[in-house]
Design an enzyme around this catalytic site. Structure first.
Site, short mmCIF file in Angstrom:
data_model
loop_
_atom_site.label_atom_id
_atom_site.label_comp_id
_atom_site.label_asym_id
_atom_site.label_seq_id
_atom_site.Cartn_x
_atom_site.Cartn_y
_atom_site.Cartn_z
N GLY A 128 2.85 -6.54 -8.59
CA GLY A 128 3.58 -6.18 -7.38
C GLY A 128 3.29 -7.19 -6.28
O GLY A 128 2.64 -8.21 -6.49
N ASN B 99 -1.27 -7.49 -0.60
CA ASN B 99 -2.67 -7.79 -0.47
C ASN B 99 -3.45 -7.62 -1.78
O ASN B 99 -4.19 -8.51 -2.21
CB ASN B 99 -3.24 -6.80 0.56
CG ASN B 99 -4.16 -7.49 1.52
OD1 ASN B 99 -4.57 -8.62 1.26
ND2 ASN B 99 -4.49 -6.82 2.59
N GLU C 119 8.54 -9.75 -11.44
CA GLU C 119 9.72 -9.76 -10.58
C GLU C 119 9.71 -10.91 -9.59
O GLU C 119 10.74 -11.51 -9.30
CB GLU C 119 9.81 -8.44 -9.81
CG GLU C 119 9.96 -7.24 -10.72
CD GLU C 119 9.62 -5.95 -10.02
OE1 GLU C 119 10.36 -4.97 -10.21
OE2 GLU C 119 8.63 -5.90 -9.28
N ILE D 212 0.90 4.87 -3.06
CA ILE D 212 0.55 5.53 -1.81
C ILE D 212 -0.55 6.55 -2.06
O ILE D 212 -1.55 6.59 -1.37
CB ILE D 212 1.79 6.18 -1.19
CG1 ILE D 212 2.73 5.08 -0.69
CG2 ILE D 212 1.40 7.14 -0.07
CD1 ILE D 212 4.12 5.55 -0.34
N ASN E 171 8.95 2.58 1.11
CA ASN E 171 9.92 1.54 0.76
C ASN E 171 10.78 2.05 -0.39
O ASN E 171 11.89 2.49 -0.19
CB ASN E 171 9.21 0.24 0.38
CG ASN E 171 8.57 -0.42 1.58
OD1 ASN E 171 9.12 -0.37 2.68
ND2 ASN E 171 7.42 -0.99 1.41
N LYS F 78 -5.79 4.95 7.35
CA LYS F 78 -5.91 5.43 8.73
C LYS F 78 -7.35 5.75 9.08
O LYS F 78 -7.65 6.85 9.56
CB LYS F 78 -5.05 6.67 8.93
CG LYS F 78 -3.57 6.34 9.02
CD LYS F 78 -2.93 7.15 10.13
CE LYS F 78 -1.56 6.60 10.43
NZ LYS F 78 -1.09 6.96 11.75
#
Lengths: 512, 512
Positions: free
Chosen positions: B268, B271, B293, B363, B392, B416
């Site tokens: 993917g 980072n 990809e 996520i 996304n 967070k």
């Protein structure tokens, strides 16, 4: 020479089921034949269960790991479950005794896409296989095996196991010889090649299973039929679901997205599947093809009347009457049916190439089209309130729905006399994501999700598929979620999304 | 002759971006080039957005349906989102302005497996395409097109659209000519054939895109670079995640499940992906291949130092420095990189055949290994509390994770400042089901789910991946669920499963 065991060396390895079962030790990984109640070993597992029972009665422990093709029958899953003889079971089951054990948390059950089982075994993800137990119709002079009423993962089990026990079942018709297509072109990456199948009727392998005769440690003769699946006449809801699907297919033909020979059909097992198959004949279809997992009675009828020109599967699942019909006209059916390994019957490469139309049952769908195929909050086939119990397993539904041209998930809109809704705010378990579902069908109607974004889906599924008792509740949830959800792409209320399931636990009814 | 537009008829169709944009009418379906910020049209969408703004200022409405390859850039998704010019957008995006529109519920966004988009368009699921807008490097004498820095769905858009607008971008290097492989062997079922690719470097198509020159209604010359993706140095958590993965790969080599050239890598973007790529060089790997990809800066470095022998993708996503490096050594890279259509780069048939190792971000994962890739409860890249907001999209993660040899989902264990856990009791949205996930990795550790049943997964994911702040909470939930859940196969407490997300909404912190 023995007419079913025509290899001298293997004839010498005949022994009783008890003697063969004695070769199986606690902790072993045992891979067995069997797919949807067909072609499973019938004697050795029972003898093994008896041994386990004795050990347990003496205060000992005797459990094994069991790999199969899919569901088997009481003589395998049932007896081993009853004596608590399995520590692991994969990839699919439907036995009540085993289901209870799983839901009680007594053993580990791995629910795996049926197309993945063989390759994951080759990849080494489940460790080695100590013993394979495979039912066959007969053994040929060269030691090759005439496959039985299911192929499943047998090719992989025979290749990978350290040792092999064969059950030669004289109840299985020798007329099946030649109907199988065992593909030996598989390999591990990076040595894999394209699978050169472009039509359901293409032969890409050989009619027989190979086995290293030196690995065979026992040959057991059996004489018991496959579990008989009575052919249930479809109920009214199933017929209504079938009608919605047939109307939809008519529409697809009118728009030109399908021709009147459709595309290869995959059909799950059960009441709704039978109703759909019956509907195809009623709808006047001719010359269709099936690329599916299981040949049921209903499919034989379609072949007989010309609705189906050809059916490829990995297994039969016929009733006694179906077996009789098959045997009476075997020369006719032989030209129109082929049984393959399940990695080929369910292969993503082939399902996408052929453009299968995937027709499968579900437990519940949520308003966004996420489908739960495995974990029920109660169900008409279960006796007690079983929340988050596993039902059976995902089977091949994911292989076909994800890769096919069309994928439908079907269920009555309610269960338990209306106490459970088949359409819920949020699925309590997701087996098929919003990315993989196209049609949701209940007796109320059909929601066509193709080209729809989440909120459009929610409106359509509620409007078309929900039962009138639940429609206002779903509309209310969606309206409040659309207003109060922090994100408005897929509106949900986290504190309430699963409240219907919680209410069912508490009151026995999802209705307010 | 014009050096980039060498076809006389098409040279005559040159016009301004404004004139070309004027050919687009409200309600049209417009298919545009572009994949991960590369090769998207840069002038016509901006001119179109200006027209829309004028119409909206006059109280009118001007919206279109937009299909792309994947994410584009501010000059396309950004400007059209800002003026509210899209009623539908598919299949993947990452633009902040567009994301806000979607999360506000202002337009319909369809999140689709990237391998499905072209075929679903051919199947007719999205209706017809009125206009295709495709960026190219140049137009050849015969009217064929030199593809730009991404291929995406351009072959399908050019074939299916009623009319075509070409943007010829002089900023795109002509040195890319010959590096593309456009496969023209696709067909609709039942006419599909095997795709004869068996290695990432196999050429199965042609270097140029075909277009019916009579359909071309405008040729627009542009001179603007792709959006520049700055190459971020991996942070500590990303490096730790990479180390866990590299340790795991070492183990797989030791057990013999992998060789030291691994299997084709899919990685993917971002980072963590960069950290993993950097780690491969550090780990001493040589001669690897990628079937993926996107080619990022990190992948160029791996090719340069010999870690990667070949990379197949559908798109570049290079920074300014990366583009410079590429152009400086283009003869070297030309032999080692190939860009394909995204239906081939992401094709299930090929991913399974090649046995890709799929490395993707997530996520959140729940304790049973269900993965949420799309809907965040807050996120470090978002400024406000966005619960059940779309992030996304699923992109190609499902294509690769479902069909590859190995699939890893990676995320820091918290976000967070610790207020959000990446490991939760139940995923608030499921994009990858328990049937499709093998490895879950956080900076805390790696959970290997292969061969594990649900309760074993719960123990492993909690133990290996959860942050210490959340581990006792997960253990407590699982213990109580194991005791109180009606079914013990996948223990859950319906009234509490999503309570962490609800608590975050109410208090801004998942912790008690």
């Amino acid at each position: 020479m023995h007419d079913r065991i025509r290899h001298a060396g293997l004839l010498d390895k005949r022994m009783s089921a008890e003697a063969a079962a004695a070769l199986i030790k606690p902790g072993m990984t045992v891979a067995m034949s069997g797919f949807t109640g067909a072609g499973y070993p019938k004697a050795v597992p029972q003898a093994l269960a008896s041994r386990m029972e004795e050990v347990h009665a003496d205060g000992g422990s005797f459990k094994i790991k069991v790999l199969t093709g899919a569901s088997t029958a009481p003589e395998l899953d049932g007896v081993l479950a009853k004596v608590g003889g399995m520590e692991l079971r994969l990839p699919y089951m439907s036995d009540p005794a085993l289901r209870k054990r799983i839901n009680d948390g007594d053993l580990d059950y791995m629910d795996i896409h049926l197309s993945h089982v063989a390759q994951h075994t080759w990849f080494g993800f489940y460790g080695g296989i100590n013993i394979a137990i495979v039912e066959v119709v007969g053994i040929r002079e060269d030691g090759s095996l005439i496959p039985s009423s299911s192929v499943g993962n047998n090719k992989t089990w025979l290749d990978m196991a350290d040792a092999v026990i064969l059950e030669v079942n004289t109840q299985q018709s020798t007329a099946m010889e030649g109907m199988h297509d065992i593909y030996y072109g598989t390999a591990l990456p990076p040595f894999r090649k394209p699978i050169m199948l472009t039509q359901p009727e293409d032969r890409i392998g050989q009619p027989y299973l190979d086995v290293d005769v030196d690995k065979v440690i026992a040959v057991v003769e059996t004489d018991a039929p496959d579990r008989l699946s009575a052919f249930a006449a479809p109920d009214e809801a199933s017929n209504q679901i079938a009608d919605h699907l047939l109307d939809f297919l008519d529409g697809e033909i009118k728009t030109g997205r399908l021709t009147n020979t459709l595309l290869p059909l995959q059909s799950g097992v059960g009441n709704i599947a039978n109703a759909v198959l019956a509907g195809l004949t009623r709808g006047g279809y001719r010359g269709l093809k099936a690329y599916t997992e299981v040949i049921q009675d209903g499919m034989l009828e379609l072949i007989k009347d010309g609705t189906l020109a050809f059916a490829s599967a990995t297994s039969f699942s016929l009733s006694e009457a179906g077996i009789e019909e098959f045997n009476r006209h075997v020369d006719f059916y032989r030209e129109r049916i082929m049984l393959r390994t399940q990695e080929i019957s369910n292969h993503p490469e082939l399902i996408r190439r052929l453009g299968c139309i995937a027709l499968n049952g579900m437990i519940e769908a949520d308003i966004y089209g996420n489908v739960n195929s495995t974990h029920v909050v109660g169900s008409h086939v279960m006796n007690v309130m079983n929340v988050m119990n596993v039902m059976n397993g995902i089977g091949g539904s994911g292989d076909f729905a994800r890769n096919g041209f069309l994928g439908a998930f079907m269920s009555p809109s309610t269960a338990k006399g209306g106490a459970i809704s088949g359409i819920v705010p949020m699925a309590s378990h997701v087996d098929h994501t919003e990315h993989d579902t196209m049609l949701i069908i209940t007796e109320q109607g059909l929601a066509d999700l193709r080209g729809l974004a989440p909120k459009q889906r929610a409106r359509d599924i509620t409007e078309k598929c929900a039962h009138p008792d639940y429609k206002p509740m779903l509309e209310d949830y969606f309206a409040r979620a659309s207003r109060d959800s922090y994100g408005k792409h897929t509106p949900h209320l986290m504190g309430e999304a699963l409240s219907w399931h919680q209410r069912y636990i508490e009151t026995g009814d999802m209705r307010l």
